[in-house]
Design a protein around this motif. Sequence first.
Motif, PDB file in Angstrom:
ATOM      1  N   GLY A  22      41.972  31.261  41.376  1.00  0.00           N
ATOM      2  CA  GLY A  22      42.359  32.290  40.415  1.00  0.00           C
ATOM      3  C   GLY A  22      43.719  32.849  40.797  1.00  0.00           C
ATOM      4  O   GLY A  22      44.237  32.562  41.885  1.00  0.00           O
ATOM      5  N   PRO A  23      44.335  33.651  39.922  1.00  0.00           N
ATOM      6  CA  PRO A  23      45.686  34.167  40.188  1.00  0.00           C
ATOM      7  C   PRO A  23      45.802  34.924  41.504  1.00  0.00           C
ATOM      8  O   PRO A  23      46.780  34.766  42.236  1.00  0.00           O
ATOM      9  CB  PRO A  23      45.948  35.088  38.993  1.00  0.00           C
ATOM     10  CG  PRO A  23      45.057  34.579  37.918  1.00  0.00           C
ATOM     11  CD  PRO A  23      43.821  34.088  38.615  1.00  0.00           C
ATOM     12  N   ASP A  24      44.798  35.742  41.823  1.00  0.00           N
ATOM     13  CA  ASP A  24      44.899  36.590  43.014  1.00  0.00           C
ATOM     14  C   ASP A  24      44.841  35.784  44.312  1.00  0.00           C
ATOM     15  O   ASP A  24      45.698  35.944  45.187  1.00  0.00           O
ATOM     16  CB  ASP A  24      43.798  37.648  43.006  1.00  0.00           C
ATOM     17  CG  ASP A  24      44.075  38.752  41.998  1.00  0.00           C
ATOM     18  OD1 ASP A  24      45.111  38.674  41.314  1.00  0.00           O
ATOM     19  OD2 ASP A  24      43.260  39.684  41.891  1.00  0.00           O
ATOM     20  N   LEU A  45      45.809  42.881  51.083  1.00  0.00           N
ATOM     21  CA  LEU A  45      45.582  44.323  51.085  1.00  0.00           C
ATOM     22  C   LEU A  45      46.098  44.960  49.797  1.00  0.00           C
ATOM     23  O   LEU A  45      45.488  45.891  49.260  1.00  0.00           O
ATOM     24  CB  LEU A  45      46.258  44.962  52.298  1.00  0.00           C
ATOM     25  CG  LEU A  45      45.665  44.588  53.664  1.00  0.00           C
ATOM     26  CD1 LEU A  45      46.477  45.223  54.790  1.00  0.00           C
ATOM     27  CD2 LEU A  45      44.200  45.033  53.759  1.00  0.00           C
ATOM     28  N   GLY A  46      47.227  44.453  49.301  1.00  0.00           N
ATOM     29  CA  GLY A  46      47.744  44.953  48.029  1.00  0.00           C
ATOM     30  C   GLY A  46      46.788  44.663  46.891  1.00  0.00           C
ATOM     31  O   GLY A  46      46.556  45.521  46.020  1.00  0.00           O
ATOM     32  N   MET A  47      46.226  43.448  46.891  1.00  0.00           N
ATOM     33  CA  MET A  47      45.232  43.090  45.877  1.00  0.00           C
ATOM     34  C   MET A  47      44.022  44.025  45.946  1.00  0.00           C
ATOM     35  O   MET A  47      43.515  44.494  44.919  1.00  0.00           O
ATOM     36  CB  MET A  47      44.763  41.649  46.085  1.00  0.00           C
ATOM     37  CG  MET A  47      45.822  40.601  45.868  1.00  0.00           C
ATOM     38  SD  MET A  47      46.179  40.427  44.115  1.00  0.00           S
ATOM     39  CE  MET A  47      47.403  39.109  44.172  1.00  0.00           C
ATOM     40  N   CYS A  48      43.550  44.304  47.149  1.00  0.00           N
ATOM     41  CA  CYS A  48      42.379  45.169  47.318  1.00  0.00           C
ATOM     42  C   CYS A  48      42.680  46.596  46.877  1.00  0.00           C
ATOM     43  O   CYS A  48      41.795  47.284  46.344  1.00  0.00           O
ATOM     44  CB  CYS A  48      41.915  45.136  48.769  1.00  0.00           C
ATOM     45  SG  CYS A  48      41.142  43.572  49.231  1.00  0.00           S
ATOM     46  N   ALA A  49      43.908  47.045  47.071  1.00  0.00           N
ATOM     47  CA  ALA A  49      44.290  48.372  46.584  1.00  0.00           C
ATOM     48  C   ALA A  49      44.215  48.407  45.062  1.00  0.00           C
ATOM     49  O   ALA A  49      43.801  49.410  44.469  1.00  0.00           O
ATOM     50  CB  ALA A  49      45.700  48.726  47.062  1.00  0.00           C
ATOM     51  N   GLY A  50      44.606  47.302  44.434  1.00  0.00           N
ATOM     52  CA  GLY A  50      44.486  47.207  42.981  1.00  0.00           C
ATOM     53  C   GLY A  50      43.038  47.216  42.534  1.00  0.00           C
ATOM     54  O   GLY A  50      42.681  47.860  41.537  1.00  0.00           O
ATOM     55  N   LEU A  51      42.187  46.526  43.281  1.00  0.00           N
ATOM     56  CA  LEU A  51      40.758  46.502  42.949  1.00  0.00           C
ATOM     57  C   LEU A  51      40.146  47.891  43.054  1.00  0.00           C
ATOM     58  O   LEU A  51      39.237  48.236  42.291  1.00  0.00           O
ATOM     59  CB  LEU A  51      40.019  45.537  43.881  1.00  0.00           C
ATOM     60  CG  LEU A  51      40.304  44.042  43.686  1.00  0.00           C
ATOM     61  CD1 LEU A  51      39.600  43.230  44.765  1.00  0.00           C
ATOM     62  CD2 LEU A  51      39.860  43.589  42.297  1.00  0.00           C
ATOM     63  N   ALA A  52      40.636  48.691  44.005  1.00  0.00           N
ATOM     64  CA  ALA A  52      40.138  50.064  44.143  1.00  0.00           C
ATOM     65  C   ALA A  52      40.452  50.872  42.884  1.00  0.00           C
ATOM     66  O   ALA A  52      39.624  51.653  42.407  1.00  0.00           O
ATOM     67  CB  ALA A  52      40.748  50.722  45.373  1.00  0.00           C
ATOM     68  N   VAL A  53      41.650  50.656  42.335  1.00  0.00           N
ATOM     69  CA  VAL A  53      42.030  51.358  41.104  1.00  0.00           C
ATOM     70  C   VAL A  53      41.151  50.898  39.948  1.00  0.00           C
ATOM     71  O   VAL A  53      40.680  51.711  39.140  1.00  0.00           O
ATOM     72  CB  VAL A  53      43.519  51.111  40.779  1.00  0.00           C
ATOM     73  CG1 VAL A  53      43.886  51.736  39.437  1.00  0.00           C
ATOM     74  CG2 VAL A  53      44.405  51.681  41.873  1.00  0.00           C
ATOM     75  N   HIS A  54      40.920  49.578  39.853  1.00  0.00           N
ATOM     76  CA  HIS A  54      40.054  49.050  38.794  1.00  0.00           C
ATOM     77  C   HIS A  54      38.638  49.621  38.911  1.00  0.00           C
ATOM     78  O   HIS A  54      38.005  49.942  37.897  1.00  0.00           O
ATOM     79  CB  HIS A  54      40.000  47.524  38.871  1.00  0.00           C
ATOM     80  CG  HIS A  54      41.220  46.846  38.337  1.00  0.00           C
ATOM     81  ND1 HIS A  54      41.600  46.937  37.020  1.00  0.00           N
ATOM     82  CD2 HIS A  54      42.140  46.060  38.945  1.00  0.00           C
ATOM     83  CE1 HIS A  54      42.710  46.229  36.834  1.00  0.00           C
ATOM     84  NE2 HIS A  54      43.055  45.696  37.987  1.00  0.00           N
ATOM     85  N   ASN A 120      47.733  42.620  40.704  1.00  0.00           N
ATOM     86  CA  ASN A 120      46.319  42.853  40.433  1.00  0.00           C
ATOM     87  C   ASN A 120      46.135  43.845  39.283  1.00  0.00           C
ATOM     88  O   ASN A 120      45.301  43.632  38.406  1.00  0.00           O
ATOM     89  CB  ASN A 120      45.629  43.365  41.700  1.00  0.00           C
ATOM     90  CG  ASN A 120      44.136  43.502  41.542  1.00  0.00           C
ATOM     91  OD1 ASN A 120      43.643  44.534  41.102  1.00  0.00           O
ATOM     92  ND2 ASN A 120      43.396  42.454  41.887  1.00  0.00           N
ATOM     93  N   LEU A 121      46.920  44.906  39.283  1.00  0.00           N
ATOM     94  CA  LEU A 121      46.782  45.930  38.248  1.00  0.00           C
ATOM     95  C   LEU A 121      47.167  45.418  36.873  1.00  0.00           C
ATOM     96  O   LEU A 121      46.625  45.871  35.859  1.00  0.00           O
ATOM     97  CB  LEU A 121      47.638  47.152  38.599  1.00  0.00           C
ATOM     98  CG  LEU A 121      47.151  48.036  39.731  1.00  0.00           C
ATOM     99  CD1 LEU A 121      48.106  49.210  39.926  1.00  0.00           C
ATOM    100  CD2 LEU A 121      45.745  48.556  39.456  1.00  0.00           C
ATOM    101  N   THR A 122      48.130  44.489  36.806  1.00  0.00           N
ATOM    102  CA  THR A 122      48.609  44.012  35.515  1.00  0.00           C
ATOM    103  C   THR A 122      47.869  42.774  35.028  1.00  0.00           C
ATOM    104  O   THR A 122      48.313  42.108  34.103  1.00  0.00           O
ATOM    105  CB  THR A 122      50.121  43.700  35.579  1.00  0.00           C
ATOM    106  OG1 THR A 122      50.374  42.764  36.642  1.00  0.00           O
ATOM    107  CG2 THR A 122      50.926  44.961  35.823  1.00  0.00           C
TER     108      THR A 122
END
Length: 208
Positions: A22-24, A45-54, A120-122
């Motif tokens: 997948g993209p991530d 870690l950046g991806m996981c920060a995005g997952l926290a927002v989701h 991740n956010l976008t």
Amino acid sequence: MPSLDTCLAFFALVFVLGFAPGPDNIFVMMQSVTQGRKAGLVAMLGMCAGLAVHTLAVALGLAAIFAASATAFTVLKVVGAVYLAYLAWQAFRAPVGTLSAPVEQQPDLRRIFLRGWVMNLTNPKIVFFFLALLPQFVHADRGSIATQLCVLGAIFILSTLMTFGAIAYFSATVSTRLRSSPKAQLWLNRMAGTVFLGMAARLAMAER
């Protein structure tokens, strides 16, 4: 709170899904391959920060509102595709170095973290994935729905840390010798650029 059986079943499911292409995880792998293990782990870690927002968005109900808006989906999709195309352009232009490069030429870890977070956010598909998956493991008789969603989101992030961490670690191990060769690194940069372009095109054509 979700029951232990529910948590274990959810963890097993998302752990397996974490290794599906997948993209991530491809982004994490390419960062690790082209810039080293530390870069891959920071991207993770950046991806996981995005997952926290989701996770918070789903728990607060914002994701459902977003999912109902075709305009919001299109805007986020275009922003994500443009960002991926920008990463492809940077990969094609990346200077060729070696593992013995001086410290000042080492990757900017803060920038890599932000790249992972923004990417991740976008990705609007993550919103729909969370909306489709998380509620299946929520039970009204187990207390606050928002709390259960946050717990499941935390489990998802823990699983992502494990799966993406493994991808980053082993990708860097395999590519260490390649990155010591300028010609091989040039090839890796071009491959990364091509992968990002492909991901941008795929996201641009995505439908709700």
